[in-house]
Design a protein around this motif. Structure first.
Motif, PDB file in Angstrom:
ATOM      1  N   ASP A  32       0.788  -1.205  -0.042  1.00 40.62           N
ATOM      2  CA  ASP A  32      -0.070  -0.023  -0.070  1.00 40.62           C
ATOM      3  C   ASP A  32       0.860   1.289  -0.306  1.00 40.62           C
ATOM      4  OD1 ASP A  32      -2.327  -1.728  -0.057  1.00 40.62           O
ATOM      5  OD2 ASP A  32      -2.570  -1.422   2.078  1.00 40.62           O
ATOM      6  N   ALA A  33       2.092   1.273   0.710  1.00 40.41           N
ATOM      7  CA  ALA A  33       2.937   2.649   0.847  1.00 40.41           C
ATOM      8  C   ALA A  33       3.468   2.591  -0.357  1.00 40.41           C
ATOM      9  CB  ALA A  33       3.903   2.170   1.953  1.00 40.41           C
ATOM     10  N   LEU A  34       3.868   1.698  -1.142  1.00 46.82           N
ATOM     11  CA  LEU A  34       4.597   1.714  -2.396  1.00 46.82           C
ATOM     12  C   LEU A  34       3.760   2.224  -3.689  1.00 46.82           C
ATOM     13  CD1 LEU A  34       6.650  -1.319  -2.513  1.00 46.82           C
ATOM     14  CD2 LEU A  34       7.699   0.777  -2.409  1.00 46.82           C
ATOM     15  N   VAL A  35       2.253   1.889  -3.384  1.00 43.36           N
ATOM     16  CA  VAL A  35       1.204   2.204  -4.342  1.00 43.36           C
ATOM     17  C   VAL A  35       1.062   3.715  -4.202  1.00 43.36           C
ATOM     18  CG1 VAL A  35      -0.992   2.245  -5.253  1.00 43.36           C
ATOM     19  CG2 VAL A  35       0.329  -0.006  -4.769  1.00 43.36           C
ATOM     20  N   ARG A  39       1.846   6.939  -6.842  1.00 43.23           N
ATOM     21  CA  ARG A  39       0.813   7.730  -7.098  1.00 43.23           C
ATOM     22  C   ARG A  39       1.078   9.113  -7.017  1.00 43.23           C
ATOM     23  NH1 ARG A  39      -4.174   4.389  -4.717  1.00 43.23           N
ATOM     24  NH2 ARG A  39      -4.527   3.010  -6.613  1.00 43.23           N
ATOM     25  N   TYR A  40       1.881   9.504  -5.810  1.00 39.19           N
ATOM     26  CA  TYR A  40       2.229  10.820  -5.480  1.00 39.19           C
ATOM     27  C   TYR A  40       3.105  11.368  -6.644  1.00 39.19           C
ATOM     28  CZ  TYR A  40       3.854  14.799  -2.475  1.00 39.19           C
ATOM     29  OH  TYR A  40       4.118  15.989  -1.952  1.00 39.19           O
ATOM     30  N   TYR A  41       3.991  10.658  -6.857  1.00 37.43           N
ATOM     31  CA  TYR A  41       5.212  11.192  -7.887  1.00 37.43           C
ATOM     32  C   TYR A  41       4.913  10.853  -9.214  1.00 37.43           C
ATOM     33  CZ  TYR A  41       8.079  12.688  -3.943  1.00 37.43           C
ATOM     34  OH  TYR A  41       8.720  13.294  -2.967  1.00 37.43           O
ATOM     35  N   GLY A  42       3.888  10.094  -9.554  1.00 33.11           N
ATOM     36  CA  GLY A  42       3.501   9.900 -10.879  1.00 33.11           C
ATOM     37  C   GLY A  42       4.396   8.730 -11.487  1.00 33.11           C
ATOM     38  N   ARG A  43       4.883   7.875 -10.672  1.00 37.29           N
ATOM     39  CA  ARG A  43       5.717   6.630 -11.172  1.00 37.29           C
ATOM     40  C   ARG A  43       5.016   5.445 -11.121  1.00 37.29           C
ATOM     41  NH1 ARG A  43      11.866   7.856 -10.129  1.00 37.29           N
ATOM     42  NH2 ARG A  43      11.964   9.992 -10.196  1.00 37.29           N
ATOM     43  N   ASN A  44       5.481   4.597 -11.782  1.00 41.61           N
ATOM     44  CA  ASN A  44       4.978   3.037 -11.863  1.00 41.61           C
ATOM     45  C   ASN A  44       5.854   2.308 -11.043  1.00 41.61           C
ATOM     46  OD1 ASN A  44       2.937   3.266 -13.690  1.00 41.61           O
ATOM     47  ND2 ASN A  44       4.287   3.389 -15.324  1.00 41.61           N
ATOM     48  N   ILE A  45       5.457   1.583  -9.910  1.00 40.62           N
ATOM     49  CA  ILE A  45       6.264   0.630  -9.152  1.00 40.62           C
ATOM     50  C   ILE A  45       5.754  -0.691  -9.171  1.00 40.62           C
ATOM     51  CG2 ILE A  45       7.151   0.527  -6.862  1.00 40.62           C
ATOM     52  CD1 ILE A  45       6.529   3.318  -6.112  1.00 40.62           C
ATOM     53  N   LEU A  46       6.578  -1.523  -9.590  1.00 38.80           N
ATOM     54  CA  LEU A  46       6.194  -2.980  -9.888  1.00 38.80           C
ATOM     55  C   LEU A  46       6.757  -3.630  -9.062  1.00 38.80           C
ATOM     56  CD1 LEU A  46       6.486  -2.725 -13.872  1.00 38.80           C
ATOM     57  CD2 LEU A  46       4.550  -2.279 -12.544  1.00 38.80           C
ATOM     58  N   PHE A  47       5.893  -4.672  -8.389  1.00 37.95           N
ATOM     59  CA  PHE A  47       6.353  -5.595  -7.441  1.00 37.95           C
ATOM     60  C   PHE A  47       5.164  -6.625  -7.294  1.00 37.95           C
ATOM     61  CE2 PHE A  47       3.498  -4.330  -4.147  1.00 37.95           C
ATOM     62  CZ  PHE A  47       3.291  -2.958  -4.592  1.00 37.95           C
ATOM     63  N   THR A  48       5.646  -7.925  -6.871  1.00 32.83           N
ATOM     64  CA  THR A  48       4.798  -9.083  -6.714  1.00 32.83           C
ATOM     65  C   THR A  48       4.183  -8.981  -5.253  1.00 32.83           C
ATOM     66  OG1 THR A  48       6.287 -10.682  -6.066  1.00 32.83           O
ATOM     67  CG2 THR A  48       6.008 -10.422  -8.509  1.00 32.83           C
ATOM     68  N   PRO A  49       3.008  -9.313  -5.031  1.00 32.67           N
ATOM     69  CA  PRO A  49       2.362  -9.414  -3.758  1.00 32.67           C
ATOM     70  C   PRO A  49       3.508 -10.403  -2.946  1.00 32.67           C
ATOM     71  CG  PRO A  49       0.725  -9.827  -5.360  1.00 32.67           C
ATOM     72  CD  PRO A  49       2.098  -9.841  -6.061  1.00 32.67           C
ATOM     73  N   ALA A  50       3.783 -11.419  -3.467  1.00 32.25           N
ATOM     74  CA  ALA A  50       5.228 -12.024  -2.529  1.00 32.25           C
ATOM     75  C   ALA A  50       6.213 -11.482  -2.237  1.00 32.25           C
ATOM     76  CB  ALA A  50       5.289 -13.240  -3.186  1.00 32.25           C
ATOM     77  N   GLN A  51       6.520 -10.585  -2.776  1.00 32.58           N
ATOM     78  CA  GLN A  51       7.804  -9.759  -2.560  1.00 32.58           C
ATOM     79  C   GLN A  51       7.456  -8.854  -1.164  1.00 32.58           C
ATOM     80  OE1 GLN A  51       8.332  -8.138  -6.333  1.00 32.58           O
ATOM     81  NE2 GLN A  51      10.222  -9.352  -6.874  1.00 32.58           N
ATOM     82  N   VAL A  52       6.277  -8.273  -1.094  1.00 30.81           N
ATOM     83  CA  VAL A  52       6.166  -7.530  -0.050  1.00 30.81           C
ATOM     84  C   VAL A  52       5.161  -7.990   1.024  1.00 30.81           C
ATOM     85  CG1 VAL A  52       6.348  -5.329  -1.720  1.00 30.81           C
ATOM     86  CG2 VAL A  52       4.184  -6.374  -1.197  1.00 30.81           C
ATOM     87  N   ALA A  53       4.797  -9.353   0.909  1.00 31.59           N
ATOM     88  CA  ALA A  53       3.749  -9.927   2.011  1.00 31.59           C
ATOM     89  C   ALA A  53       4.618  -9.861   3.205  1.00 31.59           C
ATOM     90  CB  ALA A  53       3.572 -11.571   1.602  1.00 31.59           C
ATOM     91  N   GLY A  54       3.695  -9.547   4.159  1.00 27.76           N
ATOM     92  CA  GLY A  54       3.897  -9.376   5.611  1.00 27.76           C
ATOM     93  C   GLY A  54       5.122  -8.257   5.915  1.00 27.76           C
ATOM     94  N   LYS A  55       5.429  -7.470   5.033  1.00 33.55           N
ATOM     95  CA  LYS A  55       6.128  -6.338   5.356  1.00 33.55           C
ATOM     96  C   LYS A  55       5.456  -5.034   5.434  1.00 33.55           C
ATOM     97  CE  LYS A  55      10.063  -8.443   2.477  1.00 33.55           C
ATOM     98  NZ  LYS A  55      10.604  -8.986   3.478  1.00 33.55           N
ATOM     99  N   GLN A  56       5.995  -4.498   6.448  1.00 30.06           N
ATOM    100  CA  GLN A  56       5.570  -3.129   6.779  1.00 30.06           C
ATOM    101  C   GLN A  56       6.299  -1.952   6.447  1.00 30.06           C
ATOM    102  OE1 GLN A  56       2.185  -3.522   7.630  1.00 30.06           O
ATOM    103  NE2 GLN A  56       2.590  -1.803   9.036  1.00 30.06           N
ATOM    104  N   SER A  57       5.892  -0.961   5.867  1.00 27.31           N
ATOM    105  CA  SER A  57       6.681   0.165   5.325  1.00 27.31           C
ATOM    106  C   SER A  57       7.238   1.033   6.633  1.00 27.31           C
ATOM    107  CB  SER A  57       6.112   1.236   4.440  1.00 27.31           C
ATOM    108  OG  SER A  57       5.119   1.792   5.343  1.00 27.31           O
ATOM    109  N   ALA A  58       8.232   1.570   6.718  1.00 26.59           N
ATOM    110  CA  ALA A  58       8.942   2.298   7.645  1.00 26.59           C
ATOM    111  C   ALA A  58       8.212   3.799   7.444  1.00 26.59           C
ATOM    112  CB  ALA A  58      10.533   2.441   7.763  1.00 26.59           C
TER     113      ALA A  58
END
Length: 86
Positions: A32-35, A39-58
């Motif tokens: 959610d943080a990467l999305v 959106r804020y900077y108008g950039r595409n950030i690609l990742f798989t759900p598995a790569q971020v699963a269970g991780k929290q942003s700082a």
């Protein structure tokens, strides 16, 4: 475009269309943080759900620019990003 691989990510730069205000975000689900950052900077950030699963942003407090905000979001996640040209 930013894409993640285990422990490393690659990004392609695109023009920043965000306002000059600094990006601030409370800790949350990393995906959610990467999305939100993309959106804020108008950039595409690609990742798989598995790569971020269970991780929290700082938390991000008044990050000046995309690179600073991305580095702050990924702190402590074990992931990194590399920005490249289109």
């Amino acid at each position: 475009i930013l894409s993640f691989v285990p422990g490393h990510a690659v990004a392609q730069t695109q023009p920043v269309t965000a306002s000059p205000a600094a990006f601030t975000l409370a800790p949350r689900d990393l995906g959610d943080a990467l999305v939100a950052l993309g959106r804020y900077y108008g950039r595409n950030i690609l990742f798989t759900p598995a790569q971020v699963a269970g991780k929290q942003s700082a938390p991000v407090t008044a990050a000046a620019g995309f690179d600073a905000a991305l580095k702050a979001l990924l702190a402590g996640t074990g992931l990194s990003a590399e920005v490249g040209a289109d």
